[in-house]
Design a protein around this motif. Structure first.
Motif, PDB file in Angstrom:
ATOM      1  N   LEU A 121       5.788  -3.233   3.983  1.00 26.09           N
ATOM      2  CA  LEU A 121       4.448  -3.646   4.383  1.00 26.09           C
ATOM      3  C   LEU A 121       4.258  -5.098   4.000  1.00 26.09           C
ATOM      4  CD1 LEU A 121       1.645  -2.841   5.508  1.00 26.09           C
ATOM      5  CD2 LEU A 121       0.986  -2.278   3.157  1.00 26.09           C
ATOM      6  N   LEU A 122       3.823  -5.904   4.967  1.00 21.31           N
ATOM      7  CA  LEU A 122       3.554  -7.318   4.738  1.00 21.31           C
ATOM      8  C   LEU A 122       2.042  -7.525   4.853  1.00 21.31           C
ATOM      9  CD1 LEU A 122       6.575  -7.120   5.598  1.00 21.31           C
ATOM     10  CD2 LEU A 122       6.312  -9.347   6.683  1.00 21.31           C
ATOM     11  N   ILE A 123       1.439  -8.095   3.820  1.00 26.67           N
ATOM     12  CA  ILE A 123      -0.018  -8.239   3.771  1.00 26.67           C
ATOM     13  C   ILE A 123      -0.381  -9.713   3.881  1.00 26.67           C
ATOM     14  CG2 ILE A 123      -2.088  -7.791   2.422  1.00 26.67           C
ATOM     15  CD1 ILE A 123      -0.656  -5.471   1.101  1.00 26.67           C
ATOM     16  N   ASP A 124      -1.092 -10.048   4.948  1.00 26.30           N
ATOM     17  CA  ASP A 124      -1.405 -11.435   5.260  1.00 26.30           C
ATOM     18  C   ASP A 124      -2.879 -11.734   5.008  1.00 26.30           C
ATOM     19  OD1 ASP A 124      -1.375 -14.049   6.333  1.00 26.30           O
ATOM     20  OD2 ASP A 124      -1.819 -13.286   8.351  1.00 26.30           O
ATOM     21  N   ARG A 140      -1.789   1.510  -2.824  1.00 27.77           N
ATOM     22  CA  ARG A 140      -1.763   2.951  -3.120  1.00 27.77           C
ATOM     23  C   ARG A 140      -1.324   3.749  -1.893  1.00 27.77           C
ATOM     24  NH1 ARG A 140      -7.146   6.303  -5.098  1.00 27.77           N
ATOM     25  NH2 ARG A 140      -6.143   8.331  -5.502  1.00 27.77           N
ATOM     26  N   THR A 141      -1.804   3.347  -0.711  1.00 24.32           N
ATOM     27  CA  THR A 141      -1.433   4.018   0.532  1.00 24.32           C
ATOM     28  C   THR A 141       0.046   3.810   0.843  1.00 24.32           C
ATOM     29  OG1 THR A 141      -3.681   3.691   1.373  1.00 24.32           O
ATOM     30  CG2 THR A 141      -1.977   4.201   2.988  1.00 24.32           C
ATOM     31  N   ALA A 142       0.544   2.581   0.624  1.00 22.51           N
ATOM     32  CA  ALA A 142       1.964   2.299   0.851  1.00 22.51           C
ATOM     33  C   ALA A 142       2.841   3.156  -0.056  1.00 22.51           C
ATOM     34  CB  ALA A 142       2.238   0.818   0.613  1.00 22.51           C
ATOM     35  N   ASP A 143       2.413   3.337  -1.277  1.00 21.70           N
ATOM     36  CA  ASP A 143       3.118   4.205  -2.222  1.00 21.70           C
ATOM     37  C   ASP A 143       3.128   5.643  -1.710  1.00 21.70           C
ATOM     38  OD1 ASP A 143       4.226   5.396  -4.513  1.00 21.70           O
ATOM     39  OD2 ASP A 143       2.339   5.321  -5.626  1.00 21.70           O
ATOM     40  N   SER A 144       1.968   6.113  -1.288  1.00 20.70           N
ATOM     41  CA  SER A 144       1.851   7.480  -0.792  1.00 20.70           C
ATOM     42  C   SER A 144       2.726   7.706   0.444  1.00 20.70           C
ATOM     43  CB  SER A 144       0.387   7.777  -0.458  1.00 20.70           C
ATOM     44  OG  SER A 144       0.234   9.076   0.075  1.00 20.70           O
ATOM     45  N   ALA A 145       2.843   6.677   1.294  1.00 21.48           N
ATOM     46  CA  ALA A 145       3.622   6.789   2.526  1.00 21.48           C
ATOM     47  C   ALA A 145       5.116   6.610   2.292  1.00 21.48           C
ATOM     48  CB  ALA A 145       3.125   5.771   3.546  1.00 21.48           C
ATOM     49  N   GLY A 146       5.515   6.356   1.048  1.00 24.31           N
ATOM     50  CA  GLY A 146       6.932   6.283   0.717  1.00 24.31           C
ATOM     51  C   GLY A 146       7.612   4.991   1.096  1.00 24.31           C
ATOM     52  N   LEU A 147       6.883   3.879   1.112  1.00 26.44           N
ATOM     53  CA  LEU A 147       7.489   2.612   1.492  1.00 26.44           C
ATOM     54  C   LEU A 147       8.433   2.084   0.403  1.00 26.44           C
ATOM     55  CD1 LEU A 147       5.500   2.803   3.806  1.00 26.44           C
ATOM     56  CD2 LEU A 147       5.046   0.374   3.553  1.00 26.44           C
ATOM     57  N   ASP A 148       9.294   1.153   0.831  1.00 23.18           N
ATOM     58  CA  ASP A 148      10.291   0.588  -0.080  1.00 23.18           C
ATOM     59  C   ASP A 148       9.831  -0.708  -0.740  1.00 23.18           C
ATOM     60  OD1 ASP A 148      12.430   2.526   0.440  1.00 23.18           O
ATOM     61  OD2 ASP A 148      12.404   1.684   2.462  1.00 23.18           O
ATOM     62  N   GLY A 149       8.750  -1.293  -0.257  1.00 21.95           N
ATOM     63  CA  GLY A 149       8.259  -2.518  -0.867  1.00 21.95           C
ATOM     64  C   GLY A 149       7.059  -3.068  -0.129  1.00 21.95           C
ATOM     65  N   VAL A 150       6.264  -3.861  -0.843  1.00 19.79           N
ATOM     66  CA  VAL A 150       5.075  -4.515  -0.289  1.00 19.79           C
ATOM     67  C   VAL A 150       5.175  -5.998  -0.591  1.00 19.79           C
ATOM     68  CG1 VAL A 150       2.564  -4.698  -0.404  1.00 19.79           C
ATOM     69  CG2 VAL A 150       3.651  -2.458  -0.607  1.00 19.79           C
ATOM     70  N   PHE A 151       4.888  -6.837   0.406  1.00 18.36           N
ATOM     71  CA  PHE A 151       4.945  -8.282   0.234  1.00 18.36           C
ATOM     72  C   PHE A 151       3.554  -8.876   0.435  1.00 18.36           C
ATOM     73  CE2 PHE A 151       9.156  -6.942   1.523  1.00 18.36           C
ATOM     74  CZ  PHE A 151       9.961  -7.577   0.581  1.00 18.36           C
ATOM     75  N   LEU A 152       3.134  -9.708  -0.504  1.00 22.67           N
ATOM     76  CA  LEU A 152       1.809 -10.323  -0.464  1.00 22.67           C
ATOM     77  C   LEU A 152       1.930 -11.772  -0.017  1.00 22.67           C
ATOM     78  CD1 LEU A 152       0.416  -9.036  -3.902  1.00 22.67           C
ATOM     79  CD2 LEU A 152       0.468  -7.851  -1.692  1.00 22.67           C
ATOM     80  N   THR A 208      -8.293  -4.822  -8.235  1.00 21.83           N
ATOM     81  CA  THR A 208      -7.061  -4.469  -7.519  1.00 21.83           C
ATOM     82  C   THR A 208      -6.279  -3.432  -8.302  1.00 21.83           C
ATOM     83  OG1 THR A 208      -6.901  -6.746  -6.667  1.00 21.83           O
ATOM     84  CG2 THR A 208      -4.957  -5.358  -6.464  1.00 21.83           C
ATOM     85  N   VAL A 209      -6.079  -3.708  -9.594  1.00 22.27           N
ATOM     86  CA  VAL A 209      -5.288  -2.813 -10.444  1.00 22.27           C
ATOM     87  C   VAL A 209      -5.898  -1.420 -10.461  1.00 22.27           C
ATOM     88  CG1 VAL A 209      -4.543  -2.372 -12.821  1.00 22.27           C
ATOM     89  CG2 VAL A 209      -4.375  -4.683 -11.873  1.00 22.27           C
ATOM     90  N   ARG A 210      -7.208  -1.343 -10.646  1.00 22.79           N
ATOM     91  CA  ARG A 210      -7.861  -0.027 -10.693  1.00 22.79           C
ATOM     92  C   ARG A 210      -7.745   0.697  -9.354  1.00 22.79           C
ATOM     93  NH1 ARG A 210     -11.503  -3.248 -13.368  1.00 22.79           N
ATOM     94  NH2 ARG A 210     -13.004  -3.270 -11.649  1.00 22.79           N
ATOM     95  N   SER A 211      -7.853  -0.052  -8.256  1.00 24.14           N
ATOM     96  CA  SER A 211      -7.794   0.570  -6.937  1.00 24.14           C
ATOM     97  C   SER A 211      -6.408   1.106  -6.602  1.00 24.14           C
ATOM     98  CB  SER A 211      -8.235  -0.431  -5.855  1.00 24.14           C
ATOM     99  OG  SER A 211      -9.584  -0.796  -6.033  1.00 24.14           O
ATOM    100  N   THR A 212      -5.366   0.557  -7.211  1.00 23.20           N
ATOM    101  CA  THR A 212      -4.017   1.078  -6.957  1.00 23.20           C
ATOM    102  C   THR A 212      -3.817   2.442  -7.607  1.00 23.20           C
ATOM    103  OG1 THR A 212      -2.919   0.146  -8.926  1.00 23.20           O
ATOM    104  CG2 THR A 212      -3.059  -1.269  -6.955  1.00 23.20           C
TER     105      THR A 212
END
Length: 255
Positions: free
Chosen positions: A111-114, A127-139, A151-155
């Motif tokens: 997931l790439l977040i722009d 949190r959703t990316a984690d639930s969906a089983g992704l391999d990494g997130v890029f900010l 942010t931390v609490r929402s994850t």
């Protein structure tokens, strides 16, 4: 356990500075608040420097085996350290996670977040990316701070479960293409219905800013632009909701 009573205590003053992004980046540390996040950090192997509890707080016995400094403070000082209306009686100073390299692998799911600017949205997306089983997130540039308290609490601890990396998204897109990973960008212009997207083994999904969407330069570099059909009268979906729909549709359609 060390006890702090005074507002002028040097350690207390330093921890309060971690409410600032500048201080977090300077020290490489951030605050975790509440027993759930602290437990997730411990189980993931994250490095806790200090744990601060309100007087008479009952800690889990197994936590006492961990290597961190333990402090107690009265309720009035805990309230100063907390960033929530109702402090949970415990928080920790945690070291930021390492930024791993060479994350892009064949058939990976990313997931790439722009430029998502709202910390709550960012945390929910991770949190959703984690639930969906992704391999990494890029900010990408302009995205909210991963270590902002909201942010931390929402994850809900998901920032400890998968790599979340600050990155140049154009470079990440290039690396995905080198591995033959399709890059899908959300867009309302020249986009196909998400349900018509061909089945893919791996993918890189780009989601964008709450108002402006994904930058045109990133859309042009994508393999395909996709959109979620709107059946009612709403103009658009919240970015975290849209991300959840897209990720689960991609997972469902994996060949």
């Amino acid at each position: 356990m060390k006890h702090i009573e005074s507002e002028s205590n040097a350690s207390l003053k330093q921890w309060k500075k971690l409410h600032s992004r500048k201080e977090r980046e300077k020290t490489g540390t951030f605050l975790l608040e509440g027993p759930h996040l602290i437990e997730e950090a411990i189980h993931s192997g994250a490095k806790l420097q200090h744990v601060i509890v309100e007087e008479n707080y009952q800690m889990k016995d197994e936590w006492l085996k961990e290597r961190f400094s333990l402090w107690s403070v009265p309720a009035k000082l805990m309230k100063q350290l907390s960033e929530t209306e109702k402090p949970q009686g415990i928080l920790a100073v945690c070291e930021m996670m390492d930024q791993p390299e060479d994350l892009i692998k064949p058939k990976g799911r990313y997931l790439l977040i722009d430029g998502v600017q709202d910390p709550g949205n960012l945390g929910t997306i991770i949190r959703t990316a984690d639930s969906a089983g992704l391999d990494g997130v890029f900010l990408g540039e302009g995205t909210a701070d991963l270590y902002n308290g909201k942010t931390v609490r929402s994850t809900q601890g998901s920032l400890f479960h998968l790599p979340v990396v600050k990155a140049d998204l154009l470079q990440i897109i290039g690396q995905c293409k080198e591995q033959d990973i399709p890059v899908l960008s959300t867009s309302l212009q020249e986009a196909v219905d998400m349900r018509r997207a061909s089945e893919v083994e791996g993918f890189a999904l780009i989601v964008g800013n709450e108002g402006a969407g994904v930058q045109e330069t990133l859309q042009k570099e994508s393999t395909m632009n996709v959109k979620i059909p709107i059946f009612g009268q709403a103009e658009s979906l919240n970015v975290s909701v849209a991300t959840g729909i897209l990720l689960y549709e991609l997972q469902r359609n994996r060949s």
